[in-house]
Design a protein around this motif. Structure first.
Motif, PDB file in Angstrom:
ATOM      1  N   SER A 148     -27.541   1.710  11.344  1.00 20.91           N
ATOM      2  CA  SER A 148     -28.950   2.113  11.266  1.00 20.91           C
ATOM      3  C   SER A 148     -29.105   3.367  10.418  1.00 20.91           C
ATOM      4  O   SER A 148     -30.101   3.523   9.701  1.00 20.91           O
ATOM      5  N   ARG A 149     -28.124   4.253  10.474  1.00 24.18           N
ATOM      6  CA  ARG A 149     -28.185   5.461   9.645  1.00 24.18           C
ATOM      7  C   ARG A 149     -27.988   5.116   8.163  1.00 24.18           C
ATOM      8  O   ARG A 149     -28.604   5.735   7.291  1.00 24.18           O
ATOM      9  N   ILE A 150     -27.116   4.155   7.889  1.00 26.02           N
ATOM     10  CA  ILE A 150     -26.940   3.708   6.502  1.00 26.02           C
ATOM     11  C   ILE A 150     -28.242   3.113   5.982  1.00 26.02           C
ATOM     12  O   ILE A 150     -28.678   3.399   4.859  1.00 26.02           O
ATOM     13  N   GLU A 151     -28.872   2.280   6.806  1.00 30.22           N
ATOM     14  CA  GLU A 151     -30.145   1.676   6.411  1.00 30.22           C
ATOM     15  C   GLU A 151     -31.209   2.748   6.188  1.00 30.22           C
ATOM     16  O   GLU A 151     -31.997   2.670   5.236  1.00 30.22           O
ATOM     17  N   SER A 152     -31.229   3.747   7.064  1.00 27.90           N
ATOM     18  CA  SER A 152     -32.213   4.823   6.937  1.00 27.90           C
ATOM     19  C   SER A 152     -31.982   5.626   5.662  1.00 27.90           C
ATOM     20  O   SER A 152     -32.936   5.965   4.947  1.00 27.90           O
ATOM     21  N   ALA A 153     -30.711   5.927   5.364  1.00 34.26           N
ATOM     22  CA  ALA A 153     -30.391   6.684   4.151  1.00 34.26           C
ATOM     23  C   ALA A 153     -30.767   5.883   2.905  1.00 34.26           C
ATOM     24  O   ALA A 153     -31.337   6.421   1.946  1.00 34.26           O
ATOM     25  N   THR A 154     -30.453   4.587   2.930  1.00 33.95           N
ATOM     26  CA  THR A 154     -30.793   3.722   1.796  1.00 33.95           C
ATOM     27  C   THR A 154     -32.303   3.629   1.617  1.00 33.95           C
ATOM     28  O   THR A 154     -32.821   3.671   0.491  1.00 33.95           O
ATOM     29  N   TYR A 210     -22.077   3.516  -0.663  1.00 38.69           N
ATOM     30  CA  TYR A 210     -23.252   3.111  -1.444  1.00 38.69           C
ATOM     31  C   TYR A 210     -24.411   4.086  -1.241  1.00 38.69           C
ATOM     32  O   TYR A 210     -25.038   4.527  -2.206  1.00 38.69           O
ATOM     33  N   ALA A 211     -24.678   4.420   0.012  1.00 37.93           N
ATOM     34  CA  ALA A 211     -25.860   5.236   0.317  1.00 37.93           C
ATOM     35  C   ALA A 211     -25.623   6.726   0.137  1.00 37.93           C
ATOM     36  O   ALA A 211     -26.555   7.458  -0.216  1.00 37.93           O
ATOM     37  N   LYS A 214     -27.219   7.561  -8.828  1.00 37.80           N
ATOM     38  CA  LYS A 214     -26.717   6.208  -9.069  1.00 37.80           C
ATOM     39  C   LYS A 214     -27.588   5.131  -8.430  1.00 37.80           C
ATOM     40  O   LYS A 214     -27.728   4.037  -8.968  1.00 37.80           O
ATOM     41  N   ARG A 215     -28.161   5.422  -7.257  1.00 36.21           N
ATOM     42  CA  ARG A 215     -28.907   4.405  -6.511  1.00 36.21           C
ATOM     43  C   ARG A 215     -30.410   4.470  -6.750  1.00 36.21           C
ATOM     44  O   ARG A 215     -31.162   3.713  -6.145  1.00 36.21           O
TER      45      ARG A 215
END
Length: 200
Positions: free
Chosen positions: A20-26, A107-108, A116-117
């Motif tokens: 969920s933190r990865i999704e939030s950062a992304t 990635y994030a 980069k993103r």
């Protein structure tokens, strides 16, 4: 059996939290990029209140909660990644799931992820920096980013110190408890082996 279920549940909860933190950062990067594009589009049009509104929103996101949340999520994710890489994890954990988390974190939150993103953030920010009316605001934003990063590092260092102090206190308490137990055991032994007084 119960221990396996509890371990599996705990492991799943950790994976869910990290995911969920990865999704939030992304999502933060996506939102920032959308705001940057909106600002850039408005800058290509005749000056208007919409231009000011769009670009202020973008700069406020960099200077405010959006970027702060992104940095906070990435700090925790990178901390978990560092522990994983250093081997501070349970070998029974799902390695495939952990590798997926590692890829998501890279990635994030990997080096240069903000550039980069995202497609428009750097160019829009640099363009605004070159605009005299925005120079003071963007300088403040740059300082704010540096302050946030410093604050995160300082908080991490404080937590490490607090953890060391807590561990030292726990060791001291354990030593005191063991010493007290030894004394009590010695008193009990003395009481047991004390010669009985002759009865009158």
């Amino acid at each position: 059996m119960l221990a396996m279920i509890l371990f599996s549940t705990s492991n799943y909860a950790q994976e869910t939290s990290l995911s969920s933190r990865i999704e939030s950062a992304t999502k933060s990067l996506q939102t920032l990029d959308e705001q940057a594009k909106s600002c850039l589009d408005k800058l290509e049009q005749p000056a208007s209140n919409q231009t000011i509104t769009s670009c202020n929103l973008f700069l406020q996101s960099i200077d405010g909660a959006l970027l702060a949340d992104y940095l906070s999520n990435c700090e925790l994710l990178k901390s978990w990644r560092d522990e994983y890489v250093s081997g501070e994890f349970n070998p029974q954990e799902n390695s495939q799931a952990n590798l997926a988390l590692m890829r998501g974190i890279e990635y994030a939150c990997g080096e240069g992820a903000l550039q980069k993103r995202t497609e428009f953030v750097a160019s829009t920010f640099n363009l605004l920096q070159g605009t005299p009316a925005r120079t003071q605001m963007t300088n403040t934003t740059t300082r704010r980013i540096a302050e946030l990063e410093f604050e995160k590092a300082a908080n991490k260092e404080r937590r490490l110190i607090q953890n060391r102090m807590l561990e030292q206190q726990q060791r001291t308490n354990l030593q005191i408890e063991r010493q007290w137990n030894r004394q009590q055991n010695e008193l009990i032994r003395q009481e047991i082996y004390r010669p009985s007084l002759p009865s009158n």
